[in-house]
Write a protein that holds these residues in place. Sequence first.
Motif, PDB file in Angstrom:
ATOM      1  N   LEU A 176       4.257   8.469   3.736  1.00 32.83           N
ATOM      2  CA  LEU A 176       3.561   7.180   3.742  1.00 32.83           C
ATOM      3  C   LEU A 176       3.484   6.590   2.339  1.00 32.83           C
ATOM      4  N   THR A 177       3.274   7.441   1.340  1.00 36.28           N
ATOM      5  CA  THR A 177       3.248   6.965  -0.045  1.00 36.28           C
ATOM      6  C   THR A 177       4.604   6.378  -0.431  1.00 36.28           C
ATOM      7  N   ASN A 178       5.683   7.100  -0.109  1.00 37.44           N
ATOM      8  CA  ASN A 178       7.028   6.611  -0.442  1.00 37.44           C
ATOM      9  C   ASN A 178       7.375   5.330   0.310  1.00 37.44           C
ATOM     10  N   LEU A 179       6.912   5.217   1.550  1.00 33.61           N
ATOM     11  CA  LEU A 179       7.211   4.031   2.354  1.00 33.61           C
ATOM     12  C   LEU A 179       6.600   2.766   1.762  1.00 33.61           C
ATOM     13  N   GLN A 180       5.518   2.903   1.036  1.00 31.47           N
ATOM     14  CA  GLN A 180       4.890   1.725   0.438  1.00 31.47           C
ATOM     15  C   GLN A 180       5.818   1.042  -0.568  1.00 31.47           C
ATOM     16  N   GLN A 181       6.818   1.796  -1.045  1.00 27.85           N
ATOM     17  CA  GLN A 181       7.780   1.242  -2.004  1.00 27.85           C
ATOM     18  C   GLN A 181       9.034   0.688  -1.335  1.00 27.85           C
ATOM     19  N   VAL A 193      -1.261  11.545  13.568  1.00 28.41           N
ATOM     20  CA  VAL A 193      -1.532  11.831  12.149  1.00 28.41           C
ATOM     21  C   VAL A 193      -1.007  10.688  11.279  1.00 28.41           C
ATOM     22  N   PHE A 194       0.195  10.205  11.576  1.00 27.64           N
ATOM     23  CA  PHE A 194       0.732   9.052  10.843  1.00 27.64           C
ATOM     24  C   PHE A 194      -0.184   7.838  11.000  1.00 27.64           C
ATOM     25  N   LYS A 195      -0.621   7.574  12.227  1.00 29.95           N
ATOM     26  CA  LYS A 195      -1.465   6.403  12.467  1.00 29.95           C
ATOM     27  C   LYS A 195      -2.817   6.531  11.778  1.00 29.95           C
ATOM     28  N   THR A 196      -3.391   7.724  11.807  1.00 29.46           N
ATOM     29  CA  THR A 196      -4.701   7.950  11.194  1.00 29.46           C
ATOM     30  C   THR A 196      -4.691   7.577   9.718  1.00 29.46           C
ATOM     31  N   SER A 235      -5.159   2.966   6.451  1.00 29.18           N
ATOM     32  CA  SER A 235      -5.804   2.700   5.164  1.00 29.18           C
ATOM     33  C   SER A 235      -4.875   2.040   4.149  1.00 29.18           C
ATOM     34  N   LEU A 236      -3.593   1.890   4.498  1.00 26.84           N
ATOM     35  CA  LEU A 236      -2.605   1.423   3.529  1.00 26.84           C
ATOM     36  C   LEU A 236      -2.548  -0.099   3.443  1.00 26.84           C
ATOM     37  N   PRO A 237      -2.268  -0.633   2.265  1.00 26.29           N
ATOM     38  CA  PRO A 237      -2.159  -2.093   2.116  1.00 26.29           C
ATOM     39  C   PRO A 237      -0.959  -2.678   2.848  1.00 26.29           C
ATOM     40  N   SER A 289      -5.941  14.432  -5.614  1.00 23.00           N
ATOM     41  CA  SER A 289      -5.685  13.390  -6.618  1.00 23.00           C
ATOM     42  C   SER A 289      -4.661  13.805  -7.660  1.00 23.00           C
ATOM     43  N   SER A 290      -4.387  15.108  -7.764  1.00 24.38           N
ATOM     44  CA  SER A 290      -3.419  15.587  -8.761  1.00 24.38           C
ATOM     45  C   SER A 290      -1.988  15.626  -8.226  1.00 24.38           C
ATOM     46  N   LEU A 291      -1.792  15.257  -6.960  1.00 26.08           N
ATOM     47  CA  LEU A 291      -0.482  15.430  -6.328  1.00 26.08           C
ATOM     48  C   LEU A 291       0.399  14.185  -6.373  1.00 26.08           C
ATOM     49  N   GLY A 292      -0.176  13.012  -6.737  1.00 32.20           N
ATOM     50  CA  GLY A 292       0.633  11.802  -6.855  1.00 32.20           C
ATOM     51  C   GLY A 292       0.600  10.877  -5.656  1.00 32.20           C
ATOM     52  N   LEU A 293      -0.349  11.085  -4.743  1.00 34.19           N
ATOM     53  CA  LEU A 293      -0.458  10.228  -3.561  1.00 34.19           C
ATOM     54  C   LEU A 293      -1.032   8.867  -3.915  1.00 34.19           C
ATOM     55  N   THR A 294      -0.744   7.878  -3.089  1.00 36.44           N
ATOM     56  CA  THR A 294      -1.262   6.541  -3.333  1.00 36.44           C
ATOM     57  C   THR A 294      -2.790   6.535  -3.200  1.00 36.44           C
ATOM     58  N   PRO A 295      -3.506   5.721  -4.012  1.00 31.57           N
ATOM     59  CA  PRO A 295      -4.975   5.730  -4.003  1.00 31.57           C
ATOM     60  C   PRO A 295      -5.592   5.485  -2.630  1.00 31.57           C
ATOM     61  N   ALA A 296      -4.972   4.644  -1.804  1.00 30.02           N
ATOM     62  CA  ALA A 296      -5.522   4.360  -0.473  1.00 30.02           C
ATOM     63  C   ALA A 296      -5.580   5.629   0.378  1.00 30.02           C
ATOM     64  N   LEU A 297      -4.597   6.500   0.236  1.00 33.43           N
ATOM     65  CA  LEU A 297      -4.599   7.746   0.998  1.00 33.43           C
ATOM     66  C   LEU A 297      -5.642   8.717   0.473  1.00 33.43           C
ATOM     67  N   LEU A 298      -5.895   8.705  -0.818  1.00 28.85           N
ATOM     68  CA  LEU A 298      -6.939   9.565  -1.387  1.00 28.85           C
ATOM     69  C   LEU A 298      -8.304   9.186  -0.833  1.00 28.85           C
ATOM     70  N   ILE A 299      -8.528   7.877  -0.662  1.00 30.79           N
ATOM     71  CA  ILE A 299      -9.788   7.413  -0.066  1.00 30.79           C
ATOM     72  C   ILE A 299      -9.872   7.864   1.394  1.00 30.79           C
ATOM     73  N   ALA A 300      -8.758   7.738   2.119  1.00 30.19           N
ATOM     74  CA  ALA A 300      -8.740   8.156   3.521  1.00 30.19           C
ATOM     75  C   ALA A 300      -8.991   9.659   3.652  1.00 30.19           C
TER      76      ALA A 300
END
Length: 376
Positions: free
Chosen positions: A60-65, A92-95, A99-101, A4-15
């Motif tokens: 994946l986080t950057n792609l959301q933007q 790994v990408f698919k896994t 979880s992403l919106p 959670s301290s690294l800046g990842l999107t919340p959906a990935l933290l849940i995954a």
Amino acid sequence: MPFSSLGLTPALLIALADQQFNEPTAIQQTVIPAILAKKDVLGIAKTGSGKTAGYVLPVLTNLQQSLGPKNRHANVLVLVPTRELAEQVKEVFKTFSTSLPEAVKTLAVYGGVSINTQMMALQGVNVLVGTPGRLLELVAANSVNLSSVETLILDEADKMLNLGFKEEVNKIIALLPAKRQNVLFSATLSKDIEHIHQLLLHDPVVVKIEEGEDSLELITQTAYIVSEDKKGPFLRSLIKKHRMKQVLVFASSIHQVEAIVNKLQKNKIDAKAFHSKKSQGNRTDSLAHFKFGRIKVLVATDLMARGIDIDGLPYVINYELPRSPKDYVHRIGRTGRAGNTGEAISLVSHNELHHFEVIQKKMGKQVPLIDSESLT
């Protein structure tokens, strides 16, 4: 340090939490923030250090933007040396992308299978993972356009260049936009890696995870002096004596792999061969059967080792020693992963004794050496 301290999107933290990834590995702690910041990265770390998730999660986080209708213009290109690694990275990408919106489409492309199927699947792809040769075939057929690639990742670049992909990699780089993020991962920092590093990377964040004795501490190593003509019977004896239900055996040539498998099968031990002459379908099936315990023994060459990543693999056996001490460490590193213990056994002929001394010296670890004749 939590994810959670690294800046990842919340959906990935849940995954990550759902899959019980509690803390980032040493390499992930540095490369994830760097890739999120769109910086170039040079990572030197062995297989199993967590580097794949280290780039998948921030990408994946950057792609959301930046997602949008791209047709056949991929946003991210990942180059890998083998078909098995391409499939592994894709998974790994698919896994994590489920979880992403915003949906992310990942496709793996490689030779040995129908190119037409891959051509049709390229529509709407965001992340393209592939081997250099097949990728250039798809470009030549106007099936994919690389002019929109925002991030280029070279995974296991040392193995890719060793396998003779240097010219093809250079052709692919020439097709990419000049302004992009470059991420380079390698197990070693060789002259070829230094060259491509200087060619590709601009002011990179450099991460080097040293490979010391601690990386082998969960692996119990044993070696037996065995004459060449007795290696086959001794291997079969080990498998039966230890009641091995899942063992990965390494040999140095395709011919030797096939010979070992034939002998095992004749002695009613379930075994499959895994090497570059096998069709992709055969290799995929053999690896799946091995992972799920449907076959007891998988016999492979070093070339194929890069695509074998099995949680909790209990045994690795070196039927023959590899030429490189680094390949030895890579082989036995298929076991003793993710906190699990493992056992690595080497069958060393009298002709290999000096080479085995060199391997131990380079590894910085002494391995018990037992004369197999004393066991009879």
